[in-house]
Design an enzyme around this catalytic site. Structure first.
Site, PDB file in Angstrom:
ATOM      1  N   GLU A   1     126.431  55.850  35.571  1.00  0.00           N
ATOM      2  CA  GLU A   1     126.118  54.966  34.455  1.00  0.00           C
ATOM      3  C   GLU A   1     127.369  54.319  33.863  1.00  0.00           C
ATOM      4  O   GLU A   1     128.431  54.930  33.767  1.00  0.00           O
ATOM      5  CB  GLU A   1     125.389  55.765  33.364  1.00  0.00           C
ATOM      6  CG  GLU A   1     125.045  54.991  32.101  1.00  0.00           C
ATOM      7  CD  GLU A   1     124.063  53.850  32.339  1.00  0.00           C
ATOM      8  OE1 GLU A   1     124.456  52.877  33.017  1.00  0.00           O
ATOM      9  OE2 GLU A   1     122.931  53.924  31.837  1.00  0.00           O
TER      10      GLU A   1
ATOM     11  N   HIS B   1     114.965  59.272  37.798  1.00  0.00           N
ATOM     12  CA  HIS B   1     116.371  59.646  37.621  1.00  0.00           C
ATOM     13  C   HIS B   1     116.498  60.611  36.447  1.00  0.00           C
ATOM     14  O   HIS B   1     115.815  60.509  35.442  1.00  0.00           O
ATOM     15  CB  HIS B   1     117.289  58.426  37.489  1.00  0.00           C
ATOM     16  CG  HIS B   1     117.146  57.597  36.260  1.00  0.00           C
ATOM     17  ND1 HIS B   1     117.557  58.011  35.019  1.00  0.00           N
ATOM     18  CD2 HIS B   1     116.685  56.332  36.093  1.00  0.00           C
ATOM     19  CE1 HIS B   1     117.349  57.048  34.136  1.00  0.00           C
ATOM     20  NE2 HIS B   1     116.802  56.026  34.756  1.00  0.00           N
TER      21      HIS B   1
ATOM     22  N   TYR C   1     110.995  49.147  37.511  1.00  0.00           N
ATOM     23  CA  TYR C   1     111.705  50.266  36.902  1.00  0.00           C
ATOM     24  C   TYR C   1     111.171  50.497  35.490  1.00  0.00           C
ATOM     25  O   TYR C   1     111.169  49.572  34.673  1.00  0.00           O
ATOM     26  CB  TYR C   1     113.211  49.978  36.854  1.00  0.00           C
ATOM     27  CG  TYR C   1     113.989  50.939  35.996  1.00  0.00           C
ATOM     28  CD1 TYR C   1     114.174  52.264  36.396  1.00  0.00           C
ATOM     29  CD2 TYR C   1     114.537  50.543  34.773  1.00  0.00           C
ATOM     30  CE1 TYR C   1     114.882  53.157  35.606  1.00  0.00           C
ATOM     31  CE2 TYR C   1     115.258  51.433  33.980  1.00  0.00           C
ATOM     32  CZ  TYR C   1     115.419  52.740  34.391  1.00  0.00           C
ATOM     33  OH  TYR C   1     116.108  53.625  33.614  1.00  0.00           O
TER      34      TYR C   1
ATOM     35  N   ARG D   1     121.785  60.930  37.825  1.00  0.00           N
ATOM     36  CA  ARG D   1     122.582  60.017  37.004  1.00  0.00           C
ATOM     37  C   ARG D   1     123.644  60.805  36.241  1.00  0.00           C
ATOM     38  O   ARG D   1     123.351  61.837  35.635  1.00  0.00           O
ATOM     39  CB  ARG D   1     121.668  59.287  36.015  1.00  0.00           C
ATOM     40  CG  ARG D   1     122.407  58.536  34.924  1.00  0.00           C
ATOM     41  CD  ARG D   1     121.448  57.758  34.049  1.00  0.00           C
ATOM     42  NE  ARG D   1     121.889  57.720  32.666  1.00  0.00           N
ATOM     43  CZ  ARG D   1     121.235  57.118  31.684  1.00  0.00           C
ATOM     44  NH1 ARG D   1     120.092  56.494  31.943  1.00  0.00           N
ATOM     45  NH2 ARG D   1     121.690  57.142  30.455  1.00  0.00           N
TER      46      ARG D   1
ATOM     47  N   ASN E   1     123.178  49.815  37.261  1.00  0.00           N
ATOM     48  CA  ASN E   1     122.412  49.449  36.072  1.00  0.00           C
ATOM     49  C   ASN E   1     123.025  48.211  35.421  1.00  0.00           C
ATOM     50  O   ASN E   1     124.107  48.282  34.864  1.00  0.00           O
ATOM     51  CB  ASN E   1     122.401  50.612  35.083  1.00  0.00           C
ATOM     52  CG  ASN E   1     121.596  50.314  33.830  1.00  0.00           C
ATOM     53  OD1 ASN E   1     120.855  49.336  33.778  1.00  0.00           O
ATOM     54  ND2 ASN E   1     121.732  51.158  32.821  1.00  0.00           N
TER      55      ASN E   1
ATOM     56  N   ASP F   1     114.920  60.844  31.722  1.00  0.00           N
ATOM     57  CA  ASP F   1     115.879  61.337  30.724  1.00  0.00           C
ATOM     58  C   ASP F   1     116.679  62.529  31.267  1.00  0.00           C
ATOM     59  O   ASP F   1     117.203  62.456  32.357  1.00  0.00           O
ATOM     60  CB  ASP F   1     115.144  61.675  29.424  1.00  0.00           C
ATOM     61  CG  ASP F   1     114.490  60.435  28.819  1.00  0.00           C
ATOM     62  OD1 ASP F   1     115.148  59.383  28.783  1.00  0.00           O
ATOM     63  OD2 ASP F   1     113.321  60.512  28.402  1.00  0.00           O
TER      64      ASP F   1
ATOM     65  N   GLU G   1     119.480  62.637  34.105  1.00  0.00           N
ATOM     66  CA  GLU G   1     120.872  62.434  33.679  1.00  0.00           C
ATOM     67  C   GLU G   1     121.499  63.728  33.168  1.00  0.00           C
ATOM     68  O   GLU G   1     120.789  64.672  32.801  1.00  0.00           O
ATOM     69  CB  GLU G   1     120.925  61.368  32.596  1.00  0.00           C
ATOM     70  CG  GLU G   1     120.238  61.771  31.320  1.00  0.00           C
ATOM     71  CD  GLU G   1     119.715  60.587  30.524  1.00  0.00           C
ATOM     72  OE1 GLU G   1     119.798  60.641  29.288  1.00  0.00           O
ATOM     73  OE2 GLU G   1     119.214  59.619  31.117  1.00  0.00           O
TER      74      GLU G   1
ATOM     75  N   ASP H   1     116.391  54.391  21.618  1.00  0.00           N
ATOM     76  CA  ASP H   1     116.413  55.344  22.720  1.00  0.00           C
ATOM     77  C   ASP H   1     117.406  56.458  22.418  1.00  0.00           C
ATOM     78  O   ASP H   1     118.526  56.480  22.934  1.00  0.00           O
ATOM     79  CB  ASP H   1     116.778  54.611  24.013  1.00  0.00           C
ATOM     80  CG  ASP H   1     116.717  55.508  25.234  1.00  0.00           C
ATOM     81  OD1 ASP H   1     116.129  56.600  25.148  1.00  0.00           O
ATOM     82  OD2 ASP H   1     117.267  55.122  26.279  1.00  0.00           O
TER      83      ASP H   1
ATOM     84  N   CYS I   1     120.676  56.342  24.871  1.00  0.00           N
ATOM     85  CA  CYS I   1     120.792  55.285  25.876  1.00  0.00           C
ATOM     86  C   CYS I   1     122.182  55.323  26.477  1.00  0.00           C
ATOM     87  O   CYS I   1     123.179  55.526  25.766  1.00  0.00           O
ATOM     88  CB  CYS I   1     120.517  53.927  25.228  1.00  0.00           C
ATOM     89  SG  CYS I   1     121.055  52.516  26.211  1.00  0.00           S
TER      90      CYS I   1
ATOM     91  N   ASP J   1     112.461  56.467  34.531  1.00  0.00           N
ATOM     92  CA  ASP J   1     113.442  57.219  33.756  1.00  0.00           C
ATOM     93  C   ASP J   1     112.820  58.565  33.378  1.00  0.00           C
ATOM     94  O   ASP J   1     111.728  58.614  32.816  1.00  0.00           O
ATOM     95  CB  ASP J   1     113.784  56.399  32.499  1.00  0.00           C
ATOM     96  CG  ASP J   1     114.930  56.971  31.693  1.00  0.00           C
ATOM     97  OD1 ASP J   1     115.284  58.151  31.890  1.00  0.00           O
ATOM     98  OD2 ASP J   1     115.473  56.240  30.839  1.00  0.00           O
TER      99      ASP J   1
END
Length: 287
Positions: free
Chosen positions: A182, A107, A38, A152, A204, A82, A109, A53, A117, A80
């Site tokens: 998340e 993913h 990942y 996500r 996660n 974002d 989000e 992040d 983050c 990721d």
């Protein structure tokens, strides 16, 4: 790699994907025997910029990092992506670029831009319906259905568990292949999510963050299909490097710590020096 990832999704058992932040950490994960890795945005920001992040990395920087990682390993990479770096039109380009670079899944989000983050304070989320359109654009943009779209939601920490579940269901209806809620706060919340959402689920286990640390077996028993451990390798490496740096600062040498390190030969063997020496000899010009 996408075919390998799909076989893992179809096979019984949970997919365990430790977090990598560069090609070397990805090779370490592969060498340890894992079938999937990942690419963490948290770790990528720390490794590439030395910054937190908080949405500082661009799409091009993330894809460049993903490309280097993909080229270094022979196991599938989840990456990721974002917020997808913009509106549905931006999402279309994001998906095409990630798909082109060879990752198995990304993913996206539902945070506002710039994101943070998922386990930091101060997050905000966009309207659920807006995110659903971004998921639809992502699904439409991919050229191969083997490339998986993971939706996500970060709504748990902002709007509560019920809204996070409502959003997750909406994103599944929009075409997401896998759902990622998340930062559940308790084991019971992990159970509720699994019970309420009919989709492959990603958990996660961000080391030391908001969610309880469950084992892969515990998550599998709860009905989860994928678990990521995003920053464990990063945190371990940072602590080890700081220790050696302090040793050199204080003593002017790190010779007393050699037993704590990979040897020069072991490391060169690990990163494939002998293979490159062989190629060098093959194409060497005769005197």
């Amino acid at each position: 790699m996408r075919e390998k990832f799909n076989k893992l999704l179809e096979k019984k058992g949970i997919i365990i994907a430790p977090g990598c932040y560069d090609a070397l950490s990805a090779k370490i994960i592969e060498n340890a025997g894992f079938e999937c890795a990942y690419m963490t945005g948290f770790g990528s920001s720390a490794g590439l910029l030395g910054k937190p992040d908080v949405g500082l990395l661009s799409m091009e920087e993330m894809i460049s990092n993903a490309t280097r990682i993909v080229n270094a390993i022979d196991i599938p990479l989840i990456a990721d992506a974002d917020t997808g770096y913009g509106n549905p039109l931006n999402i279309i380009r994001t998906v095409k670029e990630y798909e082109k670079c060879g990752v198995a899944a990304i993913h996206i989000e539902d945070q506002v831009t710039p994101k943070r983050c998922g386990h930091m304070e101060g997050k905000e989320v966009i309207p659920a319906e807006e995110m659903a359109q971004k998921i639809k654009a992502a699904v439409d943009a991919r050229e191969n259905t083997d490339f998986k779209i993971i939706a996500r939601t970060d709504a748990r920490a902002v709007l509560g568990l019920d809204e996070a579940i409502r959003r997750a269901k909406l994103y599944r209806e929009a075409g997401a292949d896998i759902i990622f809620v998340e930062s559940p706060y308790t084991v019971d919340e992990f159970k509720i999510i699994s019970h309420e959402i009919n989709a492959p689920l990603l958990a996660n286990m961000a080391e030391g963050a908001k969610s309880p640390m469950l084992s892969a077996k515990e998550l599998e028993d709860l009905g989860y299909k994928i678990v990521i451990y995003p920053v464990g390798l990063l945190f371990a490496a940072a602590k080890a490097m700081l220790s050696v740096a302090k040793e050199i600062r204080d003593k002017g040498t790190d010779r007393d710590m050699l037993n704590n390190m990979t040897s020069f030969k072991e490391f060169n063997d690990f990163i494939g020096l002998s293979e490159y020496n062989g190629m060098s000899n093959k194409y060497k010009t005769e005197a």
